[in-house]
Design a protein around this motif. Structure first.
Motif, PDB file in Angstrom:
ATOM      1  N   PHE A  20      39.591 -27.330  27.064  1.00 54.03           N
ATOM      2  CA  PHE A  20      40.082 -25.951  26.954  1.00 54.03           C
ATOM      3  C   PHE A  20      41.537 -25.902  27.430  1.00 54.03           C
ATOM      4  N   ALA A  21      42.377 -25.221  26.661  1.00 53.96           N
ATOM      5  CA  ALA A  21      43.799 -25.141  27.008  1.00 53.96           C
ATOM      6  C   ALA A  21      44.097 -23.831  27.737  1.00 53.96           C
ATOM      7  N   PHE A  22      45.108 -23.825  28.550  1.00 53.95           N
ATOM      8  CA  PHE A  22      45.435 -22.662  29.393  1.00 53.95           C
ATOM      9  C   PHE A  22      46.794 -22.080  29.017  1.00 53.95           C
ATOM     10  N   PRO A  23      46.897 -20.736  29.078  1.00 54.99           N
ATOM     11  CA  PRO A  23      48.156 -20.093  28.677  1.00 54.99           C
ATOM     12  C   PRO A  23      49.275 -20.330  29.690  1.00 54.99           C
ATOM     13  N   ASN A  24      48.926 -20.555  30.944  1.00 53.18           N
ATOM     14  CA  ASN A  24      49.962 -20.780  31.961  1.00 53.18           C
ATOM     15  C   ASN A  24      49.380 -21.497  33.170  1.00 53.18           C
ATOM     16  N   TYR A  54      35.842 -22.191  31.877  1.00 54.45           N
ATOM     17  CA  TYR A  54      35.838 -23.190  30.818  1.00 54.45           C
ATOM     18  C   TYR A  54      37.045 -24.077  31.033  1.00 54.45           C
ATOM     19  N   PHE A  55      36.774 -25.325  31.351  1.00 48.75           N
ATOM     20  CA  PHE A  55      37.839 -26.261  31.698  1.00 48.75           C
ATOM     21  C   PHE A  55      37.663 -27.550  30.909  1.00 48.75           C
ATOM     22  N   TYR A  56      36.411 -28.057  30.922  1.00 50.34           N
ATOM     23  CA  TYR A  56      36.091 -29.331  30.279  1.00 50.34           C
ATOM     24  C   TYR A  56      34.590 -29.307  30.022  1.00 50.34           C
ATOM     25  N   THR A  57      34.140 -29.707  28.839  1.00 50.49           N
ATOM     26  CA  THR A  57      32.765 -29.445  28.420  1.00 50.49           C
ATOM     27  C   THR A  57      31.702 -30.226  29.206  1.00 50.49           C
ATOM     28  N   ARG A  58      32.073 -31.293  29.924  1.00 49.80           N
ATOM     29  CA  ARG A  58      31.067 -31.936  30.784  1.00 49.80           C
ATOM     30  C   ARG A  58      30.584 -30.959  31.855  1.00 49.80           C
ATOM     31  N   GLY A  59      31.458 -30.015  32.206  1.00 48.92           N
ATOM     32  CA  GLY A  59      31.091 -29.003  33.190  1.00 48.92           C
ATOM     33  C   GLY A  59      30.484 -27.774  32.534  1.00 48.92           C
ATOM     34  N   ASN A  60      31.312 -26.990  31.875  1.00 52.80           N
ATOM     35  CA  ASN A  60      30.815 -25.747  31.291  1.00 52.80           C
ATOM     36  C   ASN A  60      31.417 -25.563  29.900  1.00 52.80           C
ATOM     37  N   ASN A  61      30.692 -24.819  29.081  1.00 48.26           N
ATOM     38  CA  ASN A  61      31.093 -24.577  27.693  1.00 48.26           C
ATOM     39  C   ASN A  61      30.451 -23.252  27.278  1.00 48.26           C
ATOM     40  N   PRO A  62      31.150 -22.410  26.513  1.00 45.69           N
ATOM     41  CA  PRO A  62      30.607 -21.074  26.202  1.00 45.69           C
ATOM     42  C   PRO A  62      29.244 -21.107  25.510  1.00 45.69           C
ATOM     43  N   THR A  63      29.013 -22.042  24.590  1.00 45.30           N
ATOM     44  CA  THR A  63      27.704 -22.088  23.917  1.00 45.30           C
ATOM     45  C   THR A  63      26.618 -22.493  24.909  1.00 45.30           C
ATOM     46  N   VAL A  64      26.947 -23.477  25.747  1.00 41.58           N
ATOM     47  CA  VAL A  64      25.982 -23.939  26.755  1.00 41.58           C
ATOM     48  C   VAL A  64      25.704 -22.827  27.768  1.00 41.58           C
ATOM     49  N   THR A 109      46.693 -19.567  35.526  1.00 41.29           N
ATOM     50  CA  THR A 109      45.275 -19.525  35.079  1.00 41.29           C
ATOM     51  C   THR A 109      44.620 -20.895  35.235  1.00 41.29           C
ATOM     52  N   LEU A 110      45.344 -21.939  34.936  1.00 41.55           N
ATOM     53  CA  LEU A 110      44.797 -23.283  35.108  1.00 41.55           C
ATOM     54  C   LEU A 110      44.422 -23.518  36.567  1.00 41.55           C
ATOM     55  N   ARG A 111      45.340 -23.151  37.452  1.00 36.89           N
ATOM     56  CA  ARG A 111      45.120 -23.347  38.887  1.00 36.89           C
ATOM     57  C   ARG A 111      43.861 -22.605  39.343  1.00 36.89           C
ATOM     58  N   LYS A 112      43.700 -21.365  38.852  1.00 33.49           N
ATOM     59  CA  LYS A 112      42.546 -20.550  39.252  1.00 33.49           C
ATOM     60  C   LYS A 112      41.230 -21.149  38.747  1.00 33.49           C
ATOM     61  N   SER A 113      41.277 -21.653  37.541  1.00 32.72           N
ATOM     62  CA  SER A 113      40.042 -22.156  36.948  1.00 32.72           C
ATOM     63  C   SER A 113      39.592 -23.460  37.602  1.00 32.72           C
ATOM     64  N   LEU A 114      40.534 -24.193  38.160  1.00 38.65           N
ATOM     65  CA  LEU A 114      40.190 -25.458  38.820  1.00 38.65           C
ATOM     66  C   LEU A 114      39.314 -25.258  40.055  1.00 38.65           C
ATOM     67  N   HIS A 115      39.351 -24.043  40.621  1.00 39.44           N
ATOM     68  CA  HIS A 115      38.536 -23.772  41.808  1.00 39.44           C
ATOM     69  C   HIS A 115      37.052 -23.880  41.506  1.00 39.44           C
ATOM     70  N   SER A 116      36.665 -23.528  40.282  1.00 42.48           N
ATOM     71  CA  SER A 116      35.250 -23.608  39.952  1.00 42.48           C
ATOM     72  C   SER A 116      35.051 -23.946  38.491  1.00 42.48           C
ATOM     73  N   GLU A 117      34.762 -25.188  38.250  1.00 40.08           N
ATOM     74  CA  GLU A 117      34.496 -25.602  36.870  1.00 40.08           C
ATOM     75  C   GLU A 117      33.197 -25.009  36.358  1.00 40.08           C
ATOM     76  N   LEU A 118      32.282 -24.651  37.298  1.00 39.76           N
ATOM     77  CA  LEU A 118      31.002 -24.080  36.890  1.00 39.76           C
ATOM     78  C   LEU A 118      31.189 -22.700  36.268  1.00 39.76           C
ATOM     79  N   ASN A 119      32.175 -21.955  36.777  1.00 41.40           N
ATOM     80  CA  ASN A 119      32.346 -20.569  36.340  1.00 41.40           C
ATOM     81  C   ASN A 119      33.459 -20.380  35.310  1.00 41.40           C
TER      82      ASN A 119
END
Ligand SMILES: *Cc1c(COP(=O)(O)O)cnc(C)c1O
Length: 388
Positions: free
Chosen positions: A34-38, A53-63, A41-51
């Motif tokens: 998943f790509a980030f606009p800035n 969308y960062f990388y599909t081994r962790g979380n994915n919208p369909t999953v 947002t990337l920094r914020k999302s790194l705090h919780s891969e569970l919550n």
């Protein structure tokens, strides 16, 4: 925790149709990344891969849609979806055990659960005792100073013994032991172990949850707190995640979970009743048959018996058993279960394999009633039984 009605869970929960053009069936977000606009947002999302969308081994919208549905089905706060049932089982066990500790497990669990506990985890200093789970006290008797987990599978594989979930949970709570229950047999439609106080529920989603013999998958349901911890440890390090495409197939399978199980309940009752009266049948094991020694307990903790049962025929002849097996046509000769197709798996298939346990009679067969008409299955059995 909020409880939803079944059709809401299966048809609506987790689906944010406004986000995807009102499409009724959710999209397969087939991406690893998943790509980030800035940077913020990337920094914020790194705090919780569970919550996020960062990388599909962790979380994915369909999953994630699937996680919500599966958790709600098992009356749990959250769920993780794995690439197989055994991956979910291994993660659940490993998340609550370390070197020097001990597991008490019901005897005759699923074969690879047995291997995990009896021969794989001992390499890391974890030991296990297998007990006759029909008496809850056997769990207490097997407790050691270092016991951390009670592992249940009710009814258990092939022989369909039940464990009294409430009674085992009571002992576990008294001794500070975590309980895990494999609920694949009943599916959440017929049994909810969390309602009886079980800590973690695991499923081979390959079976009823997906229901079409087209994917291999597993689920783990528990509290939000435990999910967060398991996500950061076993889930992300072992990496046995489900693909978005398989998650989508499982969502599609779940739509009919209730009606498939209702059909299984009715169809299996009919086939079981036919076999029970047949003169060539020695014994039949199905939890919802009044002759099952634990029928009362089954009625207490399960809503119905599912499509798997076990028959022993009155013969000691391998040749006759082979004739019988080769004569069945509508029941397919195969392992696994939980799909639309009816199946059978005879003990006699295992005589040359390392999994053969000689205490099981050679004339024992596990049957699975799928979505065929029970009349057709009975007809198939009738003609094959003539060869026995
Ligand atoms: C099939 C099965 C498993 C293993 O699940 P996989 O999806 O094959 O890894 C575990 N428990 C039970 C009861 C099963 O039938």
């Amino acid at each position: 925790m909020k409880k939803f009605d079944l059709s809401y869970i299966l048809n609506e929960l987790g689906e944010e149709r406004k986000k995807y053009f009102g499409s009724v069936s959710p999209p397969i977000i087939q991406t690893s990344n998943f790509a980030f606009p800035n940077i913020q947002t990337l920094r914020k999302s790194l705090h919780s891969e569970l919550n996020n969308y960062f990388y599909t081994r962790g979380n994915n919208p369909t999953v994630e849609i699937l996680r919500k549905k599966v958790a709600a089905l098992e009356h749990a706060e959250d769920a993780l979806i794995f690439s197989s049932g055994v991956a979910a089982i291994a993660a659940a066990v490993m998340s609550h055990i370390k070197s020097g500790e001990h597991v008490v497990c019901v005897r005759n669990p699923y074969s690879w659960t047995y291997k995990l506990l009896a021969s794989y985890l001992p390499r890391f200093g974890v030991s296990a005792t297998f007990v006759d789970g029909r008496d809850a006290k056997n769990f207490e008797r097997a407790i050691q100073r270092n016991t951390k987990i009670f592992y249940l599978e009710t009814p258990n594989s092939f022989v369909f013994d039940l464990q009294d979930i409430s009674a085992v949970v009571k002992i576990a709570k008294k001794h500070g032991v975590t309980t895990i229950c494999d609920n694949s047999y009943s599916s959440p439609i017929f049994q909810n172990p969390i309602d009886y106080g079980v800590d973690m529920v695991v499923h081979s989603a390959t079976k009823y949850l997906s229901g079409h013999s087209d994917i291999v998958a597993g689920t783990l349901c528990t509290t939000r707190k435990k999910i967060e911890r398991i996500f950061e440890t076993e889930f992300m390090t072992i990496g046995a995640c489900i693909s978005p495409h398989d998650a989508w197939l499982m969502i599609k399978g779940l739509r009919t979970l209730r009606i498939r199980l209702e059909h299984a309940a009715k169809g299996t009752s009919q086939v079981v009743k036919y076999l029970e009266k047949h003169p060539k049948v020695e014994n039949i094991i199905w939890p919802f048959l009044p002759s099952h020694p634990q029928y009362k307990l089954a009625k207490k903790q399960m809503r119905h018996g599912a499509g798997l049962f076990n028959v022993t025929f009155k013969t000691k002849s391998l040749r006759k058993m082979d004739n019988f097996c080769n004569s069945l046509k509508r029941f397919l000769l195969a392992c696994s279960w939980g799909g639309y197709e009816s199946l059978f798996y005879p003990v006699s298939a295992m005589i040359e394999s390392q999994n053969y346990q000689s205490e099981k009679p050679l004339s024992m067969v596990r049957f699975y009633v799928g979505l065929d008409e029970p009349e057709v299955l009975i007809e198939d059995l009738e003609q094959a039984l003539k060869k026995l």
